[in-house]
Structure formats: C-alpha cells, structure tokens
Design a protein around this motif. Structure first.
Motif, PDB file in Angstrom:
ATOM      1  N   GLY A 125      13.170  11.571   5.602  1.00 55.44           N
ATOM      2  CA  GLY A 125      11.760  11.498   5.197  1.00 55.44           C
ATOM      3  C   GLY A 125      10.919  10.932   6.310  1.00 55.44           C
ATOM      4  O   GLY A 125      10.797  11.537   7.375  1.00 55.44           O
ATOM      5  N   ALA A 126      10.356   9.754   6.078  1.00 57.86           N
ATOM      6  CA  ALA A 126       9.530   9.105   7.107  1.00 57.86           C
ATOM      7  C   ALA A 126       9.617   7.588   6.984  1.00 57.86           C
ATOM      8  O   ALA A 126       8.605   6.903   6.845  1.00 57.86           O
ATOM      9  CB  ALA A 126       8.080   9.580   7.006  1.00 57.86           C
ATOM     10  N   GLY A 129       7.395   5.353   9.358  1.00 53.26           N
ATOM     11  CA  GLY A 129       6.012   5.824   9.395  1.00 53.26           C
ATOM     12  C   GLY A 129       4.978   4.739   9.602  1.00 53.26           C
ATOM     13  O   GLY A 129       3.775   5.025   9.626  1.00 53.26           O
ATOM     14  N   ARG A 232       9.711   3.112   0.293  1.00 55.03           N
ATOM     15  CA  ARG A 232      10.181   3.470  -1.042  1.00 55.03           C
ATOM     16  C   ARG A 232      10.716   4.892  -1.082  1.00 55.03           C
ATOM     17  O   ARG A 232      10.571   5.651  -0.144  1.00 55.03           O
ATOM     18  CB  ARG A 232       9.042   3.316  -2.044  1.00 55.03           C
ATOM     19  CG  ARG A 232       7.770   4.023  -1.644  1.00 55.03           C
ATOM     20  CD  ARG A 232       6.663   3.353  -2.450  1.00 55.03           C
ATOM     21  NE  ARG A 232       5.382   3.963  -2.371  1.00 55.03           N
ATOM     22  CZ  ARG A 232       4.286   3.308  -1.970  1.00 55.03           C
ATOM     23  NH1 ARG A 232       4.373   2.067  -1.551  1.00 55.03           N
ATOM     24  NH2 ARG A 232       3.123   3.890  -2.008  1.00 55.03           N
ATOM     25  N   ARG A 233      11.316   5.222  -2.224  1.00 54.49           N
ATOM     26  CA  ARG A 233      11.837   6.562  -2.443  1.00 54.49           C
ATOM     27  C   ARG A 233      10.772   7.408  -3.116  1.00 54.49           C
ATOM     28  O   ARG A 233      10.011   6.917  -3.956  1.00 54.49           O
ATOM     29  CB  ARG A 233      13.054   6.514  -3.373  1.00 54.49           C
ATOM     30  CG  ARG A 233      14.244   5.745  -2.839  1.00 54.49           C
ATOM     31  CD  ARG A 233      15.305   5.691  -3.942  1.00 54.49           C
ATOM     32  NE  ARG A 233      16.361   4.740  -3.653  1.00 54.49           N
ATOM     33  CZ  ARG A 233      17.580   5.083  -3.227  1.00 54.49           C
ATOM     34  NH1 ARG A 233      17.870   6.351  -3.019  1.00 54.49           N
ATOM     35  NH2 ARG A 233      18.495   4.164  -3.021  1.00 54.49           N
ATOM     36  N   VAL A 234      10.742   8.683  -2.757  1.00 57.79           N
ATOM     37  CA  VAL A 234      10.003   9.668  -3.555  1.00 57.79           C
ATOM     38  C   VAL A 234      10.919  10.884  -3.611  1.00 57.79           C
ATOM     39  O   VAL A 234      11.210  11.516  -2.593  1.00 57.79           O
ATOM     40  CB  VAL A 234       8.597   9.969  -2.979  1.00 57.79           C
ATOM     41  CG1 VAL A 234       8.629  10.356  -1.513  1.00 57.79           C
ATOM     42  CG2 VAL A 234       7.899  11.048  -3.800  1.00 57.79           C
ATOM     43  N   TYR A 237      13.709  11.626  -0.923  1.00 57.55           N
ATOM     44  CA  TYR A 237      13.241  11.162   0.379  1.00 57.55           C
ATOM     45  C   TYR A 237      12.958   9.650   0.369  1.00 57.55           C
ATOM     46  O   TYR A 237      12.779   9.045  -0.684  1.00 57.55           O
ATOM     47  CB  TYR A 237      11.964  11.919   0.777  1.00 57.55           C
ATOM     48  CG  TYR A 237      12.124  13.425   0.700  1.00 57.55           C
ATOM     49  CD1 TYR A 237      12.830  14.117   1.680  1.00 57.55           C
ATOM     50  CD2 TYR A 237      11.608  14.153  -0.373  1.00 57.55           C
ATOM     51  CE1 TYR A 237      13.006  15.492   1.602  1.00 57.55           C
ATOM     52  CE2 TYR A 237      11.787  15.531  -0.466  1.00 57.55           C
ATOM     53  CZ  TYR A 237      12.481  16.189   0.522  1.00 57.55           C
ATOM     54  OH  TYR A 237      12.673  17.544   0.447  1.00 57.55           O
ATOM     55  N   TYR A 239      10.239   7.005   2.404  1.00 56.80           N
ATOM     56  CA  TYR A 239       9.137   6.973   3.365  1.00 56.80           C
ATOM     57  C   TYR A 239       8.432   5.631   3.322  1.00 56.80           C
ATOM     58  O   TYR A 239       8.552   4.861   2.361  1.00 56.80           O
ATOM     59  CB  TYR A 239       8.154   8.125   3.110  1.00 56.80           C
ATOM     60  CG  TYR A 239       7.035   7.819   2.150  1.00 56.80           C
ATOM     61  CD1 TYR A 239       7.250   7.786   0.790  1.00 56.80           C
ATOM     62  CD2 TYR A 239       5.749   7.539   2.626  1.00 56.80           C
ATOM     63  CE1 TYR A 239       6.220   7.496  -0.086  1.00 56.80           C
ATOM     64  CE2 TYR A 239       4.720   7.249   1.763  1.00 56.80           C
ATOM     65  CZ  TYR A 239       4.958   7.226   0.405  1.00 56.80           C
ATOM     66  OH  TYR A 239       3.932   6.934  -0.457  1.00 56.80           O
ATOM     67  N   THR A 240       7.736   5.347   4.411  1.00 57.24           N
ATOM     68  CA  THR A 240       6.927   4.141   4.535  1.00 57.24           C
ATOM     69  C   THR A 240       5.471   4.574   4.595  1.00 57.24           C
ATOM     70  O   THR A 240       5.094   5.352   5.466  1.00 57.24           O
ATOM     71  CB  THR A 240       7.310   3.367   5.804  1.00 57.24           C
ATOM     72  OG1 THR A 240       8.696   3.016   5.719  1.00 57.24           O
ATOM     73  CG2 THR A 240       6.474   2.107   5.962  1.00 57.24           C
ATOM     74  N   PRO A 241       4.646   4.095   3.655  1.00 58.22           N
ATOM     75  CA  PRO A 241       3.248   4.547   3.657  1.00 58.22           C
ATOM     76  C   PRO A 241       2.485   4.044   4.881  1.00 58.22           C
ATOM     77  O   PRO A 241       2.821   3.027   5.485  1.00 58.22           O
ATOM     78  CB  PRO A 241       2.676   3.964   2.361  1.00 58.22           C
ATOM     79  CG  PRO A 241       3.666   2.994   1.858  1.00 58.22           C
ATOM     80  CD  PRO A 241       4.965   3.220   2.536  1.00 58.22           C
TER      81      PRO A 241
END
Lengths: 245, 245
Positions: A125-126, A129, A232-234, A237, A239-241
C-alpha cells in the motif's frame, strides 16, 4: 589514457521489470561486473563480460578492485541490489577513493535503483506515505547503543520507519531487543510489516501489530516497516495518511 | 463485471531512462492517465488514451476520479513523479478508498519509482549512505511546530536528512526557519545539498555548509539533503561513510 567512468548500479529488489533502462544500458556496455555473489548471479553471462562475484564481507576490497579495473580502462559496473546509495556499495567505493589518492582521477557514476523499503511499501500500500526514517539495524559498523538511541528518538519524532538488515545468524537477538524498545515507545497496537524477498517468487509479506511481532518473522532477506501512530489498514492494504502529525 | 486494477505509478525524477519497464508496460496498456499537470505532460498522446491533467491542490478529488474510472472498467494509471508512495498520490488514493466503501472492491497496484532524494544522492555521490530520515517540509497537511520538533529530534538522532517540498511561494519563510534550527542543532560546518530538477536539462546541484545555506537556494523543484556529522567531500563528490555513528 582516457579513463572510463566507474559505474555503481542498483539492480532493484529482484524483479527484472524494476531495473531501470539506465542500468540495463550500463550493463550492456560493461566489460566487468563486480558484486556480492547473489547480485552478480542476476547478470547473464555473455562474451566479453567478466563476472567478479565476491563475498559480502569484503566491501572495501571489492571497491578497490573495481577502481583498479576502471583506472586500467575497463568498463566496470559495481552492482548492488536495491539502490547502491542505501546501505550498499556506493559509500564503500567513495571510502576507497578517499583512502587511495591514486583513484582521485576516476570518474564515478552512481545509477539509482528501486530500494527494498519502497518496493515493500508499494506491495502493501503506502505505509511510508508520511515522514519516515531508514535505519540499518546491523551493528557490524556502529555500536548497538547508537541503534537503540536512534530508535527511541525516531519513535518520539513520530516517524514511520524502515529497517534494513534486521537480523542475521551472527546477530540473532538484536531485532528482539529493537521490538521491545518499539513496544515501549509506540505501544502494542502499532502496525509492523515484515516484507521478505519482495517482487521475487519467494516474496512473503506479513502485517502484524507490535504486540504480535516476533524477531523470528525476519531473516536476512527481510525489510521491516513500522507505521506511525496514524498508519492503518484499509482492506488488504496498509497506508499512512498524508495528514498524520 | 470484472474490475481492472487501478495502477499508481512512479515516473521517477525526470529522465526517461529512470522509468522502470514495469511502469512503461502499465502506461502502454492504459486507457486513462491521471495526474498533476506537469507529470501528465510527460506521457505521449496516443489513440485510445485519455489524459486527465489536474491541479496539484485537488489530490483527493483526483484519487476519487481515478477510482470511479477503474470501477467502471477503464485501465487507469495515476502518475506521480518520483515514487508514488513518498509524498505523492498513493496515500491519497487509499484515503479515498477508506472514505468511500463503494471502492472497497477495486484492486490497487502501486508501482514504485526512483524517488527524488535517491536520484539526487546518486548524482552527487552517496550522502544518504548511512541512517537517514525523509521529511516533507510543507505544513499544508501538518502543523509547523511538528516539523520543527521532528527536525530537532532527527538531528539529535544523528540522521542524515532529505527534505521534500522545502519551499513554495505560499511558504517562503519556513525553510529559513528550518535552516536556523539545523544550525543550532548541527553547527555551521554540516554539509547541505540543494538538488534542483535532478536528471533533467534544468538540473542544478550545489553543495554548501549550513553556515552558507540560504532559503533562496531552494524552490518548488528542489530536494534538500543534509549530511550527518561524518558526511564529507571527496573530490567533487559528497558521501557519508558506512561507519558513521
């Protein structure tokens, strides 16, 4: 005598589709390819190309050998996996230049590659980020107490983190200690990713919390990513906001 | 209905020879390319391909638009410069997925690219050859006091540093403040590299000490690298030794 530049090239994490055309072109023109055994094994043999595969522990010797061949007019490519500037051969070559004034006239070209942490991040994912830091967990070249202090300050700074060389046969206990420090600083719920051999057939990626993390989840081919407090997970994936503090 | 994956691809720093074959293949198959105006401008027009170029300030809208097109069966590539997972579009897409359960079924593939800091490091030597951190200096998405605190902790941890988005017309004073903090924490002799538009015809790289550094040396196209206490020059190169503490 015209001296050809010494090229230090990054082969990326493993998948041939991640080798840049710039690196491919340099390899096509090379007379000599030098590097650690498994990286040189990725280069196809061809007439006119000499492959020099050496053990991992002799980086400065390998760098000096490469400089000697380049100074003699050979078209030399030193290969690293990932990016040569991230815990790989580029620094070793400049150390060798600094130590030997006879190499001061050798032009050096560093060709970047896809480094393991960014390949791993992309696969899941990211997670990198937002602001992040990159730490070599090996204490072959620095005292372990510096690693511990750096981990605590990085956690206090709110960085996501990437760890290279998290574990080896000669250093079995240090990752366990690093995980203890991270649990103290970040709490049990922080996400951590063990990404092994990314983009190769042996790829294996697991996402767990720090509470669940065990040192045995990593080996020499693993890069470890730790999220920041907002990671967190989505779906499948991680990712880091962008707005993370 | 079969849903094609949404691809988020990194175009690297500018030179076409730094675009991975994986990204080139994805672009060849795309029906729609979406991104910030100057990045979409790098994609050649061809029949069957729709280019969607939008302003930089609407990342979440752009991400939602891309997800809508992918959910409708289009082969969509969202393009970023550098690596999409480093202060670029990947996190924005996952934010959009999190906000809109209707996109939960869209498969997402992130294709890594050569990120600006590693391209810049390669051009000048190996300044990120030891532990380092990567900080977005923009306070569009986080309070400035977090940036200041992070800079101080990073300096105290002994990291080399890379700064993205160091300066823009709407934030002219923050880089000057960051340089003041670095001079306080690292002293006047620390090396700092201003690397603008690396690998493009407009490339300009300057190496100075913190004492000599001025905010005007950076603009929107600059990535800034700061050495650690061991970072030094050798000939025209700058590198950080592997043994740095």
């Amino acid at each position: 005598m015209t001296v050809t530049p010494l090229v230090i090239a990054g082969l990326g994490p493993g998948d041939e589709a991640l080798i840049t055309p710039e690196v491919t072109a340099a390899l096509t023109e090379a007379t000599d390819v030098i590097g650690y055994i498994p990286y040189v094994a990725r280069i196809p043999a061809r007439e006119g190309l000499t492959l020099h595969a050496t053990d991992n522990r002799v980086e400065l010797e390998r760098a000096t050998h490469a400089l000697e061949l380049a100074a003699a007019g050979r078209r030399v490519v030193v290969v690293s996996s990932g990016d040569p500037g991230v815990f790989a051969m580029a620094s070793a070559v400049f150390e060798a230049v600094e130590q030997s004034p006879r190499f001061a006239h050798v032009e050096i070209r560093v060709l970047p590659g896809i480094t393991a942490m960014l390949a791993a991040a992309a696969r899941i994912g990211a997670p990198l980020g937002h602001d992040f830091c990159t730490i070599n967990l090996s204490d072959n070249l620095k005292p372990w107490d510096i690693v511990e202090r750096r981990l605590r300050l990085a956690a206090q700074a709110g960085f996501a983190m990437a760890f290279y060389n998290p574990r080896s046969a000669s250093r079995p206990h240090q990752l366990a200690r690093a995980l203890d420090i991270l649990r103290e600083e970040c709490g049990p719920d922080r996400l951590i990713i063990f990404a092994r051999a990314v983009t190769t057939p042996e790829e294996r990626i697991s996402v767990v919390t720090l509470a669940e993390a065990r040192a045995e989840m990593a080996d020499m081919r693993t890069v470890v990513l730790v999220g920041n407090e907002a990671t967190r997970r989505v779906g499948r994936y991680v990712y880091t906001p962008r707005r993370a503090g």
